[in-house]
Design a protein around this motif. Sequence first.
Motif, short mmCIF file in Angstrom:
data_model
loop_
_atom_site.label_atom_id
_atom_site.label_comp_id
_atom_site.label_asym_id
_atom_site.label_seq_id
_atom_site.Cartn_x
_atom_site.Cartn_y
_atom_site.Cartn_z
N GLU A 197 0.54 -1.14 -0.12
CA GLU A 197 0.11 -0.15 -0.02
C GLU A 197 1.19 1.24 0.02
O GLU A 197 0.16 1.87 -0.59
N TYR B 171 -4.96 -4.45 -7.86
CA TYR B 171 -4.45 -3.20 -8.31
C TYR B 171 -4.55 -3.23 -9.50
O TYR B 171 -4.01 -4.15 -10.06
N THR C 149 -7.65 0.98 -7.38
CA THR C 149 -7.74 -0.21 -5.97
C THR C 149 -8.99 -1.02 -6.69
O THR C 149 -9.81 -0.44 -6.39
N ARG D 33 1.11 6.79 -7.64
CA ARG D 33 0.23 6.77 -7.33
C ARG D 33 -0.05 8.73 -7.34
O ARG D 33 -0.06 9.54 -8.86
N LYS D 34 1.38 9.07 -6.66
CA LYS D 34 1.84 9.80 -6.24
C LYS D 34 2.74 11.12 -7.72
O LYS D 34 2.42 12.14 -7.99
N HIS E 45 1.19 3.74 -3.35
CA HIS E 45 0.31 5.41 -2.48
C HIS E 45 1.71 6.41 -3.66
O HIS E 45 1.50 7.24 -3.71
N ARG E 46 2.83 5.86 -2.97
CA ARG E 46 4.26 6.84 -3.34
C ARG E 46 3.75 6.80 -5.52
O ARG E 46 4.12 7.94 -6.47
#
Length: 225
Positions: free
Chosen positions: A191, A216, A210, A198-199, A195-196
């Motif tokens: 996760e 994913y 997700t 996605r940024k 998240h990294r």
Amino acid sequence: MRILLVEDDPALSLGVARSLEREGWQVDVLADGEQALSEGLLNRFDLCILDWGLPRRDGLDVLRQWRTKGVRMPVLLLTARDELGDRVRGLDAGADDYLVKPFDVPELLARVRALKRRAEGRLEEVIRFGGLALDLAHRELTFNGERVPLSPRELALTEMLMHKAGRVVTKESIVVRLSTWEADFSENSVEVYVHRLRKRFSPLGVMIRTVRGFGYLMEIEAPAA
């Protein structure tokens, strides 16, 4: 697929072997240059991971002897030597690729997969999705020609998502692919890495969605209405 791993550091050898076995390889492990020379001449392997600094006979000499005697299996040379001259010596001796210690296991696995593709004659070394292009041979991601800096694990996760773009990559498969002998990669870690990414990818018009309870998938972000 059978791989010969020649490494005299027991902890490193065990960890790499386990990671390769998770990828589906049958792994033969040796820790001695003389044994490696003999084994490589007597038996057929699909690929070899060979440490330079081995007892009794160093890896570079083993490699030269193999090439002189007609052994053509792909060889990934491992070494703590990172000078340009050392890399040139390794490649000139017959290595197909070169990895400097300490290394991240996801990068080693990616290099092994690239060598396997080349040996099978699969020459396509770039995965594309939207404006993203992942060069598998050089382990570099670009967006519309501009380099996107990523860590080895971020690259490994990106490779998984791009390979199956539009389809779900399960969280469990990510854990297996990115785990090492350190056993420090968990579903929570997945996760964090997602998240990294996605940024990094959201400004590029690429999203990682997700799928609750599954994993994913990578998609092109729909333009705002």
